[in-house]
Write an enzyme that holds these catalytic residues in place. Sequence first.
Site, PDB file in Angstrom:
ATOM      1  N   CYS A 158       0.825  -1.235   0.000  1.00 29.12           N
ATOM      2  CA  CYS A 158       0.000   0.000   0.000  1.00 29.12           C
ATOM      3  C   CYS A 158       0.845   1.264   0.000  1.00 29.12           C
ATOM      4  CB  CYS A 158      -0.934  -0.013   1.204  1.00 29.12           C
ATOM      5  SG  CYS A 158      -0.107  -0.435   2.749  1.00 29.12           S
ATOM      6  N   HIS A 251      -2.824   6.913   2.947  1.00 35.48           N
ATOM      7  CA  HIS A 251      -1.371   7.050   3.048  1.00 35.48           C
ATOM      8  C   HIS A 251      -0.934   8.245   2.194  1.00 35.48           C
ATOM      9  CE1 HIS A 251      -1.338   3.353   5.147  1.00 35.48           C
ATOM     10  NE2 HIS A 251      -0.710   2.567   4.292  1.00 35.48           N
TER      11      HIS A 251
HETATM   12  N1  NAP Z   1      -4.490  -3.032   6.131  1.00 32.88           N
HETATM   13  C1  NAP Z   1      -3.954  -2.589   4.995  1.00 32.88           C
HETATM   14  O1  NAP Z   1      -4.067  -1.399   4.623  1.00 32.88           O
HETATM   15  C2  NAP Z   1      -3.204  -3.533   4.103  1.00 32.88           C
HETATM   16  C3  NAP Z   1      -2.786  -3.055   2.859  1.00 32.88           C
HETATM   17  C4  NAP Z   1      -2.136  -3.916   1.983  1.00 32.88           C
HETATM   18  C5  NAP Z   1      -1.890  -5.210   2.357  1.00 32.88           C
HETATM   19  N2  NAP Z   1      -2.285  -5.667   3.583  1.00 32.88           N
HETATM   20  C6  NAP Z   1      -2.002  -7.070   3.909  1.00 32.88           C
HETATM   21  O2  NAP Z   1      -3.220  -7.790   4.008  1.00 32.88           O
HETATM   22  C7  NAP Z   1      -3.087  -8.830   4.977  1.00 32.88           C
HETATM   23  C8  NAP Z   1      -4.183  -8.698   6.023  1.00 32.88           C
HETATM   24  O3  NAP Z   1      -4.069  -7.422   6.671  1.00 32.88           O
HETATM   25  P1  NAP Z   1      -5.222  -6.862   7.637  1.00 32.88           P
HETATM   26  O4  NAP Z   1      -4.822  -5.472   7.937  1.00 32.88           O
HETATM   27  O5  NAP Z   1      -6.558  -7.133   7.047  1.00 32.88           O
HETATM   28  O6  NAP Z   1      -5.005  -7.814   8.934  1.00 32.88           O
HETATM   29  P2  NAP Z   1      -6.033  -8.161  10.112  1.00 32.88           P
HETATM   30  O7  NAP Z   1      -7.106  -7.144  10.233  1.00 32.88           O
HETATM   31  O8  NAP Z   1      -5.196  -8.449  11.297  1.00 32.88           O
HETATM   32  O9  NAP Z   1      -6.748  -9.541   9.610  1.00 32.88           O
HETATM   33  C9  NAP Z   1      -6.064 -10.732   9.597  1.00 32.88           C
HETATM   34  C10 NAP Z   1      -6.902 -11.854   9.015  1.00 32.88           C
HETATM   35  O10 NAP Z   1      -6.049 -13.020   8.931  1.00 32.88           O
HETATM   36  C11 NAP Z   1      -6.736 -14.110   9.552  1.00 32.88           C
HETATM   37  N3  NAP Z   1      -5.771 -15.034  10.159  1.00 32.88           N
HETATM   38  C12 NAP Z   1      -4.938 -14.819  11.198  1.00 32.88           C
HETATM   39  N4  NAP Z   1      -4.243 -15.951  11.472  1.00 32.88           N
HETATM   40  C13 NAP Z   1      -4.653 -16.880  10.578  1.00 32.88           C
HETATM   41  C14 NAP Z   1      -4.327 -18.251  10.360  1.00 32.88           C
HETATM   42  N5  NAP Z   1      -3.426 -18.888  11.112  1.00 32.88           N
HETATM   43  N6  NAP Z   1      -4.957 -18.898   9.355  1.00 32.88           N
HETATM   44  C15 NAP Z   1      -5.852 -18.245   8.569  1.00 32.88           C
HETATM   45  N7  NAP Z   1      -6.231 -16.967   8.752  1.00 32.88           N
HETATM   46  C16 NAP Z   1      -5.622 -16.306   9.740  1.00 32.88           C
HETATM   47  C17 NAP Z   1      -7.625 -13.481  10.614  1.00 32.88           C
HETATM   48  O11 NAP Z   1      -8.654 -14.415  10.938  1.00 32.88           O
HETATM   49  P3  NAP Z   1      -9.300 -14.523  12.430  1.00 32.88           P
HETATM   50  O12 NAP Z   1     -10.278 -13.383  12.530  1.00 32.88           O
HETATM   51  O13 NAP Z   1      -9.961 -15.844  12.435  1.00 32.88           O
HETATM   52  O14 NAP Z   1      -8.170 -14.398  13.398  1.00 32.88           O
HETATM   53  C18 NAP Z   1      -8.122 -12.251   9.844  1.00 32.88           C
HETATM   54  O15 NAP Z   1      -9.171 -12.620   8.992  1.00 32.88           O
HETATM   55  C19 NAP Z   1      -1.666  -8.718   5.529  1.00 32.88           C
HETATM   56  O16 NAP Z   1      -0.812  -9.586   4.801  1.00 32.88           O
HETATM   57  C20 NAP Z   1      -1.303  -7.277   5.255  1.00 32.88           C
HETATM   58  O17 NAP Z   1       0.083  -7.096   5.139  1.00 32.88           O
HETATM   59  C21 NAP Z   1      -2.947  -4.862   4.456  1.00 32.88           C
END
Ligand code: NAP
Length: 361
Positions: A158, A251
């Site tokens: 991002c 951002h």
């Molecule tokens: N936030 C942003 O702006 C952004 C931008 C670009 C890329 N990303 C990328 O997108 C990804 C997710 O980010 P996020 O901000 O959405 O994170 P988040 O809110 O912490 O969500 C994490 C997700 O992963 C799941 N998870 C955790 N442990 C797991 C496991 N062992 N097996 C399967 N699922 C699991 C969680 O499920 P439960 O609810 O069941 O724990 C939840 O659905 C990351 O790789 C991040 O780097 C994020």
Amino acid sequence: MDKKLRVGVIGATGYVGQRFVSLLENHPWFECVAVCASPRSAGKTYAEATGDRWKIDRPMPEYVKDLIVYGTDNIEEYVKQIDFTFCAVDMKKDEIRELEEKIAKLECPVISNNSANRWTPDVPMIIPEINADHAQLIEAQKARLGTKRGFIAVKPNCSIQSYVPALTPFLGNGIKKISVCTYQAISGAGKTFETWPEMVGNLIPYIGGEEEKSEKEPLKVWGSFAGDHIELACEPVISAQCYRVAVQEGHTAAVSVSFEKKPSIDEMIAAWNGFESEAVKLGLPSAPKHFLQYLEEDNRPQPKLDAMFENGMGVSVARLREDNIFDYKFACLSHNTLRGAAGGGMLTAELLTAKGYITAK
Ligand SMILES: NC(=O)c1ccc[n+]([C@@H]2O[C@H](COP(=O)([O-])OP(=O)(O)OC[C@H]3O[C@@H](n4cnc5c(N)ncnc54)[C@H](OP(=O)(O)O)[C@@H]3O)[C@@H](O)[C@H]2O)c1
């Protein structure tokens, strides 16, 4: 499209996953029929599993509330329900790499928001308005994986999604060096001010791994297709500093840039306001009509005023001026969980559908 493609979201309970679930409500090409998260959420309804963790500014769509969440430990059953999947999970990189490759080998295309496969040589890292041609890599990847329809495509980090779009129109001018400082919203860490109260009125001058991604990933996006890999662009050299700031969404980047052939200020503004993208020509539903806009006001762009430009899919640029060390400096802004995450993933899926890489099973 006669019949909608059936899609699922892995990480559906997380911040980016919630954005996907929202964007898929009434999507003209895709219907979300399955959701997946950690084994902790498996077996619950989506509403139960997400509960009070719903973080985004729109209500949870009705269609998703009663879907039963699959766990990643039961990925075979999940994959049977769908034509392709989005993936945005918080897991270790090697586990994500293994999971995404397993799904691809189960003949299910994966559009990933995770960083784990960004440097796999035959995995395209796509911003549809910039490097749609990198989709050709999928053929080499399918040959390596031994699949007919399964593959992985990723979107870049991002942090780069404001300054890479803003500088793309000037690749022909020979961009020599870039110094960029990013001011990144807390939603980029999956957080709100409720879940991260220490960030109220605060700034943290460090985001793990972010500076390296911000310096390296543009070179793959700007690289050229070479059969089974992308030949990285050898210029520009990029120096990045990435700060976490007390902003919920959006951002911002402060950019200084030097060119081999310096364009005029008028040429730069005209290039931004007149940018034409293949995504619009292909009629992709999530494509912003204006990928880039130049704002004349000195106090723009601002996350609160400008992050939602073009439904969060456009990039706002302002404050272009001469610099004492580089040729120019300017500010730019993109929405991190829309353009920089779920919206970018959606547009990539639409591109790959339009190009025939994603089809009904
Ligand atoms: N936030 C942003 O702006 C952004 C931008 C670009 C890329 N990303 C990328 O997108 C990804 C997710 O980010 P996020 O901000 O959405 O994170 P988040 O809110 O912490 O969500 C994490 C997700 O992963 C799941 N998870 C955790 N442990 C797991 C496991 N062992 N097996 C399967 N699922 C699991 C969680 O499920 P439960 O609810 O069941 O724990 C939840 O659905 C990351 O790789 C991040 O780097 C994020």
